[in-house]
Design an enzyme around this catalytic site. Structure first.
Site, PDB file in Angstrom:
ATOM      1  N   GLU A 139       0.848  -1.204   0.000  1.00 46.56           N
ATOM      2  CA  GLU A 139       0.000   0.000   0.000  1.00 46.56           C
ATOM      3  C   GLU A 139       0.876   1.244   0.000  1.00 46.56           C
ATOM      4  O   GLU A 139       1.977   1.240   0.562  1.00 46.56           O
ATOM      5  CB  GLU A 139      -0.840   0.017   1.291  1.00 46.56           C
ATOM      6  CG  GLU A 139      -2.287  -0.379   1.111  1.00 46.56           C
ATOM      7  CD  GLU A 139      -3.170   0.739   0.566  1.00 46.56           C
ATOM      8  OE1 GLU A 139      -2.724   1.493  -0.326  1.00 46.56           O
ATOM      9  OE2 GLU A 139      -4.310   0.844   1.032  1.00 46.56           O
ATOM     10  N   ASP A 140       0.351   2.325  -0.576  1.00 48.80           N
ATOM     11  CA  ASP A 140       1.077   3.593  -0.491  1.00 48.80           C
ATOM     12  C   ASP A 140       1.010   4.165   0.925  1.00 48.80           C
ATOM     13  O   ASP A 140       2.002   4.524   1.527  1.00 48.80           O
ATOM     14  CB  ASP A 140       0.550   4.609  -1.524  1.00 48.80           C
ATOM     15  CG  ASP A 140      -0.970   4.809  -1.464  1.00 48.80           C
ATOM     16  OD1 ASP A 140      -1.667   4.075  -0.721  1.00 48.80           O
ATOM     17  OD2 ASP A 140      -1.475   5.707  -2.164  1.00 48.80           O
ATOM     18  N   ASP A 148      -4.229   5.157   6.229  1.00 49.48           N
ATOM     19  CA  ASP A 148      -4.794   6.338   6.885  1.00 49.48           C
ATOM     20  C   ASP A 148      -5.727   5.837   7.995  1.00 49.48           C
ATOM     21  O   ASP A 148      -5.258   5.513   9.094  1.00 49.48           O
ATOM     22  CB  ASP A 148      -5.522   7.147   5.794  1.00 49.48           C
ATOM     23  CG  ASP A 148      -6.083   8.473   6.267  1.00 49.48           C
ATOM     24  OD1 ASP A 148      -6.060   8.732   7.471  1.00 49.48           O
ATOM     25  OD2 ASP A 148      -6.571   9.260   5.436  1.00 49.48           O
ATOM     26  N   ASP A 184      -1.432  10.956  -4.773  1.00 50.28           N
ATOM     27  CA  ASP A 184      -1.958  12.115  -5.504  1.00 50.28           C
ATOM     28  C   ASP A 184      -2.896  12.967  -4.658  1.00 50.28           C
ATOM     29  O   ASP A 184      -3.349  12.552  -3.589  1.00 50.28           O
ATOM     30  CB  ASP A 184      -2.751  11.641  -6.725  1.00 50.28           C
ATOM     31  CG  ASP A 184      -4.095  11.032  -6.332  1.00 50.28           C
ATOM     32  OD1 ASP A 184      -4.114  10.196  -5.414  1.00 50.28           O
ATOM     33  OD2 ASP A 184      -5.121  11.416  -6.923  1.00 50.28           O
ATOM     34  N   ARG A 241       1.250  12.997  -8.595  1.00 51.36           N
ATOM     35  CA  ARG A 241       1.548  11.582  -8.377  1.00 51.36           C
ATOM     36  C   ARG A 241       2.997  11.231  -8.701  1.00 51.36           C
ATOM     37  O   ARG A 241       3.588  10.349  -8.099  1.00 51.36           O
ATOM     38  CB  ARG A 241       0.634  10.751  -9.282  1.00 51.36           C
ATOM     39  CG  ARG A 241       0.070   9.536  -8.609  1.00 51.36           C
ATOM     40  CD  ARG A 241      -0.680   8.700  -9.600  1.00 51.36           C
ATOM     41  NE  ARG A 241      -2.110   8.747  -9.488  1.00 51.36           N
ATOM     42  CZ  ARG A 241      -2.811   8.286  -8.458  1.00 51.36           C
ATOM     43  NH1 ARG A 241      -2.197   7.738  -7.439  1.00 51.36           N
ATOM     44  NH2 ARG A 241      -4.117   8.358  -8.438  1.00 51.36           N
TER      45      ARG A 241
END
Ligand code: IMP
Length: 177
Positions: free
Chosen positions: A99-100, A103, A159, A165
């Protein structure tokens, strides 16, 4: 008028160093396990996944999955929806979800539960960034690049409404810019 570039939160050099460390850790952890499946969550993970996959010293296959957040109007509801599934079966394979950013934790929680039901040999999670103070769901992230505070970050795959991005560093969006 030229837009001001986002301020740097994490530089290219720091990202590269941490990606090398995580790749070394994963390579050591799976050294005797055969091939692993790196499962990137689109779109945000594509640069992180590209870099990490090239630094592993163990056999690896690449897969992608895409999810989106159900929205009520323009407000995310928190419920996650699968929009693109993996192509190959993950049964009996060692999977790492890439995963980026984590959150609230809802996306990684949803994916972990869904993929676990498909009988992989093992399943772990790897996230470049973690907004630890905001995470509401109980999630274990096995490999974390950096823990950050609650700010909207862009670059290195992340992004803001499709902007920024491909910035080479992680920047912070300043709402007044
Ligand atoms: P979660 O389900 O709340 O953990 O959200 C995870 C997803 O929200 C990530 O995969 C990103 O697509 C997006 N996201 C959350 N915070 C940020 C941010 O600061 N910048 C860019 N995308 C973010």
């Amino acid at each position: 008028m030229q837009r001001k570039l986002p301020d740097t939160l994490i530089s290219e050099e720091k990202i590269a160093k941490r990606v090398n460390e995580i790749a070394a850790e994963i390579s050591a952890d799976y050294a005797d396990k055969g091939e692993i499946v790196l499962l990137g969550v689109l779109k945000g993970s594509f640069i992180f996944l590209a870099d990490i996959s090239r630094r592993l010293t163990i056999p690896r296959a690449i897969e992608f999955i895409a999810v989106s957040n159900y929205e009520h109007g323009s407000i995310p509801s928190g419920a996650v929806r699968l929009v693109m599934d993996v192509r190959e079966s993950i049964a009996d394979r060692h999977v790492i979800i890439v995963e980026d950013i984590v959150d609230t934790g809802q996306t990684i929680h949803y994916l972990h539960e869904m993929l676990k039901s498909r009988s992989p040999a093992s399943i772990k999670t790897c996230a470049l960034l973690h907004k630890a103070q905001k995470t509401k769901v109980d999630v274990d992230i096995d490999y974390v690049g950096f823990t950050i505070s609650d700010e909207w970050v862009v670059g290195y795959g992340l992004d803001y409404a499709e902007h920024d991005r491909t910035l080479p560093y992680i920047g912070v969006i300043n709402p007044t810019d």
